[in-house]
Design an enzyme around this catalytic site. Structure first.
Site, mmCIF file in Angstrom:
data_model
loop_
_atom_site.group_PDB
_atom_site.id
_atom_site.type_symbol
_atom_site.label_atom_id
_atom_site.label_comp_id
_atom_site.label_asym_id
_atom_site.label_seq_id
_atom_site.Cartn_x
_atom_site.Cartn_y
_atom_site.Cartn_z
ATOM 1 N N ALA A 182 0.818 -1.218 0.000
ATOM 2 C CA ALA A 182 0.000 0.000 0.000
ATOM 3 C C ALA A 182 0.850 1.267 0.000
ATOM 4 O O ALA A 182 0.344 2.355 -0.263
ATOM 5 C CB ALA A 182 -0.944 0.003 1.197
ATOM 6 N N ARG A 211 9.936 7.716 -3.098
ATOM 7 C CA ARG A 211 11.339 7.865 -3.523
ATOM 8 C C ARG A 211 11.589 7.373 -4.949
ATOM 9 O O ARG A 211 12.623 7.667 -5.543
ATOM 10 C CB ARG A 211 12.272 7.148 -2.538
ATOM 11 C CG ARG A 211 12.396 7.907 -1.220
ATOM 12 C CD ARG A 211 13.305 7.194 -0.261
ATOM 13 N NE ARG A 211 14.653 7.081 -0.777
ATOM 14 C CZ ARG A 211 15.512 6.140 -0.387
ATOM 15 N NH1 ARG A 211 15.144 5.232 0.493
ATOM 16 N NH2 ARG A 211 16.716 6.110 -0.888
#
Ligand code: UD1
Length: 460
Positions: free
Chosen positions: A14, A19
């Site tokens: 989830a 990043r």
């Protein structure tokens, strides 16, 4: 051997993976041509789990589609790993076996590692949690495994909540756990989020189990297979690991890779025995290469099937629907898309074969184009067995070249050619005797005349 417990897998996916700096959910980023979560699911499937649940955030419909037939559980807010596993509660109602918790972004786990965890769960001490630990070069961000002198696990302490003393522990939590399904959801329901991150930690489950008098154990794994992919550079590292394995499998299967590090495979590439692969070859998804095929350098394949004894490249491009027959030759700068090149046929130079059949033993000359698209629709070209297409021919589809027919070089063929006929479409060749010599003499005279003329003086 004692009977192993029934297994269910819960895969956490989830997290947004910010990043990665991508619109694609992290677990959908591909390794060897398929989403990383599918690598993990393929390994998990070998355990024959009775249920597999992938926890995703709302809006991750593409993940749900990619993991089918696994069940989906939605976690609307990312409140922590413990909360994420809790989302699988309904899907695991009445389940009393071992719940394997995995991360969708840790796809390199080996089957043997998971089997060892499941086996450890079946130990006579009936551990509530078997945690996969490892000793990374830099343990900084990982949860620390606090063990008792007998090696059992007392608790997991997240780095942000750890004391300086606990931070010195080199054995850390990989995140992978095998848990007792009988009490797991009871323990999860009791979790609190009074910690440094304000999250419901799955890592609090072992200590909660201890408080109920249960033991937990640890298995140690290898850092390489526990690589959690949360940036593009780690994705590239994982790809390198996967490619290394695929190259090794091709070598072990009896292929020669002249320079293995330059060959890129997809997860499903199938390579036969005595296949020679020269440097810099790319295999996209769905490619099968039978035995004794020679693949010359700088070739690119996707969705193509190649029968035994064929020769491909250098610089061959096979696109989806390319079917290359036994002993056929596909040469340099030849592109085949949705085309069947039958046994022994040769298409050796600078050619496009699209939506076409090239019959057995036919020869297609250099620079031939099957003109398959008229700007509105695609049409088929059929080249019969033993036909010979002269260089630089354009075959305007739909068109059929009969068996054994010959097409003259440079022809634009827009009507069917009967079997064994010669078709030639070409302007008549004319010879003008002496014309070139006369032209040269005339040009020479003009040049001499110009040289003899007085030159204009400077400034005049
Ligand atoms: C977690 C562990 C840590 C361990 C580390 C290994 C906890 C509290 N900590 O750390 O001990 O050393 O993994 O990498 O478990 N996820 C969800 N929903 C959430 C939160 C996370 O689905 O609400 C998923 C993420 O997508 C990811 C996985 O769970 O796949 C782990 O989450 P991440 O934030 O990377 O874990 P850490 O807190 O770093």
């Amino acid at each position: 051997m004692s009977q192993l417990p029934e297994v269910a897998a819960v895969i956490l996916a989830a997290g947004k993976g910010t990043r990665m700096k991508s619109r694609l959910p992290k677990v959908m980023h591909p390794l060897a041509g398929r989403p990383m979560v599918q690598h993990l699911l393929a390994t998990v499937a070998q355990l024959k789990p009775s249920r597999t649940i992938v926890v995703v955030a709302p809006g991750m419909e593409d993940v749900a589609a990619a993991v089918a037939p696994a069940e989906i559980a939605f976690q609307s807010e990312q409140l922590g790993t413990g909360h994420a596993v809790l989302m699988a509660k309904d899907a695991l109602k009445d389940f009393t076996g071992t719940v394997l918790v995995l991360y969708g972004d840790t796809p390199l786990l080996r089957l043997e590692t998971l089997q060892a965890l499941i086996a450890a769960r079946a130990a006579p001490s009936n551990p509530a949690a078997v945690v996969l630990g490892f000793r990374p070069a830099d343990p900084a961000r990982y949860g620390r495994l606090v063990t008792a002198p007998d090696g059992s696990l007392d608790a997991i302490v997240e780095a942000k909540d750890a004391t300086p003393e606990q931070l010195k522990i080199s054995l850390v939590n990989s995140g992978v756990m095998a848990l007792d399904g009988v009490i797991l959801f009871d323990l999860l329901a009791g979790l609190r989020n009074n910690n440094a991150q304000g999250e419901y930690y799955l890592t609090d489950v072992p200590a909660a189990a201890r408080a109920r008098g249960r033991v937990n154990t640890v298995r140690e794994g290898d850092e390489a297979e526990l690589l959690g992919i949360d940036s593009r550079s780690i994705l590239a590292r994982a790809e390198a690991i996967v490619q290394k394995g695929l190259r090794q499998a091709a070598l072990d299967g009896g292929a020669t890779l002249v320079d293995p590090d330059t060959v890129w495979f997809s997860h499903d590439t199938k390579i036969g025995k005595d296949v020679l692969i020269e440097p810099n070859v790319f295999f996209g998804p769905d490619v099968t290469i039978a035995d004794n095929v020679v693949i010359r350098a700088f070739s690119h394949f996707q969705g193509a099937h190649v029968a035994s004894g064929a020769t491909l490249g250098p610089f061959a491009r096979l696109r989806p629907g390319a079917e290359i027959g036994t002993d056929a030759h596909i040469g340099n700068f030849v592109e085949v898309k949705n085309g069947r090149i039958e046994a022994g046929a040769k298409v050796n130079h600078l050619t496009y074969i699209g939506d076409a059949r090239v019959g057995a033993g036919a020869n297609v000359g250099a620079g031939t184009i099957t003109a398959n698209y008229d700007g509105f629709r695609k049409s088929h070209t059929d080249i019969g067995a033993g036909a010979n297409i002269g260089s630089n021919a354009v075959l305007v589809a739909p068109v059929k070249i009969g068996d054994g027919a010959i097409v003259g070089a440079g022809s634009v063929i827009a009507r069917d050619v009967p079997a064994d006929a010669l078709a030639i479409v070409r302007a008549e060749q004319v010879h003008k005797d002496g014309w070139a010599a006369a032209k040269r003499a005339k040009e020479k005279a003009l040049k001499a005349d110009a040289a003899a003329r007085p030159k204009p003086t400077k400034g005049s």
